[in-house]
Enzyme design. Sequence first.
Site, PDB file in Angstrom:
ATOM      1  N   LYS A 183       0.851  -1.199   0.000  1.00 27.46           N
ATOM      2  CA  LYS A 183       0.000   0.000   0.000  1.00 27.46           C
ATOM      3  C   LYS A 183       0.884   1.245   0.000  1.00 27.46           C
ATOM      4  CE  LYS A 183      -1.855   2.598   3.187  1.00 27.46           C
ATOM      5  NZ  LYS A 183      -1.774   3.938   2.571  1.00 27.46           N
ATOM      6  N   GLY A 235       7.247   4.458   8.381  1.00 27.00           N
ATOM      7  CA  GLY A 235       6.379   5.601   8.635  1.00 27.00           C
ATOM      8  C   GLY A 235       6.571   6.119  10.043  1.00 27.00           C
ATOM      9  N   GLU A 257      10.338   0.578  10.325  1.00 25.98           N
ATOM     10  CA  GLU A 257      11.333   1.639  10.165  1.00 25.98           C
ATOM     11  C   GLU A 257      10.584   2.936  10.417  1.00 25.98           C
ATOM     12  OE1 GLU A 257      12.932   4.551   9.134  1.00 25.98           O
ATOM     13  OE2 GLU A 257      13.130   3.976   7.047  1.00 25.98           O
ATOM     14  N   CYS A 291      13.225  10.491   7.504  1.00 19.51           N
ATOM     15  CA  CYS A 291      13.205   9.974   8.870  1.00 19.51           C
ATOM     16  C   CYS A 291      14.596  10.037   9.517  1.00 19.51           C
ATOM     17  CB  CYS A 291      12.684   8.552   8.894  1.00 19.51           C
ATOM     18  SG  CYS A 291      13.377   7.536   7.591  1.00 19.51           S
ATOM     19  N   GLU A 388       9.908  14.960  16.109  1.00 18.05           N
ATOM     20  CA  GLU A 388      10.275  14.906  14.697  1.00 18.05           C
ATOM     21  C   GLU A 388       9.432  15.932  13.943  1.00 18.05           C
ATOM     22  OE1 GLU A 388       9.383  11.185  12.661  1.00 18.05           O
ATOM     23  OE2 GLU A 388      11.259  11.408  11.548  1.00 18.05           O
TER      24      GLU A 388
END
Lengths: 477, 326
Positions: A183, A235, A257, A291, A388
């Site tokens: 997806k 994500g 991750e 990330c 973040e």
Amino acid sequence: MGIFDYAPAPESRAIVDIKPSYELFIGGEFVPATGGAFKSVNPATGEALAEIGEASAQDVDRAVAAARRAYEEVWSRMPGTERAKYLFRIARIIQERARELAVLESIDNGKPIRETRDVDVPLVAAHFFHYAGWADKLEFAGYGPNPRALGVAAQVIPWNFPLLMLAWKIAPALACGNTVVLKPAETTPLTALLFAEICRQADLPAGVVNIVTGAGETGAALVAHPGVDKVAFTGSTAVGRQIARTVAGSDKKLTLELGGKAANIVFDDAPIDQAVEGIIDSIFFNQGQVCCAGSRLLVQESIQDELLDALRRRMGTLRLGDPLDKNTDIGAINSAEQLARITELTAAGEAEGAERWSPPCELPVNGFWFAPTIFTNVSATHRIAREEIFGPVLSVLTFRTPDEAIAKANNTPYGLSAGVWTEKGSRILSMAKRLRAGVVWANTFNKFDPTSPFGGYKESGYGREGGLHGLEAYLDV
Amino acid sequence: MSEKTTAKKTAKKAPAAAPEAAASVTAPVGPEAASPASPVRLDVRKTYKLYIGGAFPRSESGRSYQVTAPDGTFLANAALASRKDARDAVGKARGAFSGWSGATAYLRGQILYRIAEMLEGRRAQFAAEVRSVEGLSEAKAAAEVDAAIDRWVWYAGWTDKIGQIRSAANPVAGPFWNVSSPEPTGVVALFAPERPALLGLVSVLAPAIAAGNTAVLVAPDSAALPAVTLAEVLATSDLPGGVVNILTGSPAELGKPLAEHMDVDALDLAGIADAGFATSLEQMAAENLKRVLRPSSAPADWTQAPGTARLTAFLETKTVWHPVGA
């Protein structure tokens, strides 16, 4: 226009053919979605690009069934030598259609063509090429004499590197003998759907790769599906946590991750110009929507002024604008939602007392844009030092000793990456050892390679992608 | 508790007959032994306590529970560890992590081998304990102890090898030196199986610390007896305090505080037989993305060669890049 200004140099869009609407790719065919439709938007203009089918739980079920059938009847029975050739073939087609993929990725994601053309797409081809060669050599990988595939892999990927994350997921899965249902992110489905066409061009057996488009609900249905043997997700940490809860108690193998808040540590003996280039790469590559971005700059106190002056000068030369312009350094933020998050966090940075600076930078009127920004006078407790941001925003902190740098760098629940800049070899090695992060870039930053394992410590997730280590995620070992 | 109190009182009465009693070491344990008139020596029982930070405290809660043989015979009172004990143990494990993970692999190997040596020296004691706790024959109990000793030797030899077989020099497409190598995950909470009592403990504990992690080991119910004796072995094997912390008592009580603890990095659920409970612990562990080793769905045969799976379960891979140039 001054003599050193750049003329516009747009890459042609003529190479891509964006259809008005897209269907799901299940069992080798494009089939209509039953869950409705959503629009994918060009973040540089805010205009809708196409209608995308939204996969319902029933569509997900069909995709998992197609993947299971392909696994049982074709892919698990095929010798590794033949699987390898399919993957090599896919790698070649990606190279052949590289420019088309790069342009489409820039249009759908908003990232500069310079990056999609020179980084994303070449790495995608390299990733398939690398794992192609593993397909018939798995018994030499150190996981025993006859390592077996897991079965059907459910893969959910983010919008920041849409095609590259697809490659990181699909290439090792297929090489190890699994079939996949992937997806893509709802804001960046177009290159995944073009990849479906590439699978058809490669004559990949039907059902080995299935692509279901949709938002969080589609992803949740996919990872929770009882017919899935493996879940791989890239994500946010919040969603990763939710997925870990979902698969708890099942036999599904899980790799995650997730987010990061990397420290990029600059010592007083570092070559300033190289360090400045490294800092620019670490936080402004892909608009900082990375990330592993070096979003916390830790600079040794004695060189703070010199380094920040040089950094500000360099930031003044960054060109923000049309992602398809070959001279563009900073493209669009991927979505209105992401822009709102960056805006909110930077406002919090100012409210908490940090000092904000951006170079003079004219933002386009339409679309989603954010100027490259640094914050100084940042304290470790500020939200901009802890959370973040996932945008072109750098928080600057200082340190005096290596011990203090380590303490500050590791003072985060994340542990994905870190950077160190110094000319002293023994210090690099000691810092690299003491940093609790899965990837340490010393005197460089944001480098990626299919042979190089990537993944986090702590709340940045678990499992590795890339190289020999990346096979483990897709083998029953 | 009443058992202990009685023993103390009797012991106080004993001094008159002490010289003769001390000479006899083969005296049976039982009611006759407690008689002050008997020439037979009264045995000195062990108090089973926790092992936290290299010390042997009782549970801070003051609680204990009775450990009995399979036939119901009373064996000992063991400390019933509390949530607070679990938190104390995690704190000690965290404190010991930097030193233990930073020690050379050679040193860790020697200490693990030393544990095997110390265990070997107390074979008879462990065999008796395992025998009474599990109700095994003498031969089976001895075999279990031998297997446990050999398991320490197996893992002692791995400390300086696992890094090599899990490392790689990665041939990246560019002028970079790029190396991946394993590092320990951190603080691991281990739920040992109750059977085999000693081999189960060793099978989950040894790989975790061989890899450089520090551990909080939950010894369930009757496994408490060999667990505390194992702690005595650990305490005399140059293993730094806090590297291994042993809590005896109820996994049902200690599971939640350890699975939820934000300073625990990984869980080994080997000893959680209830699938629903294991699932709920795994869900709690998701809060800080703990690495979770699920219990095997089929009954595990702990006597089988363990391979490297438990060793690699709590390792992270770190990849370091550096440019190559003049």
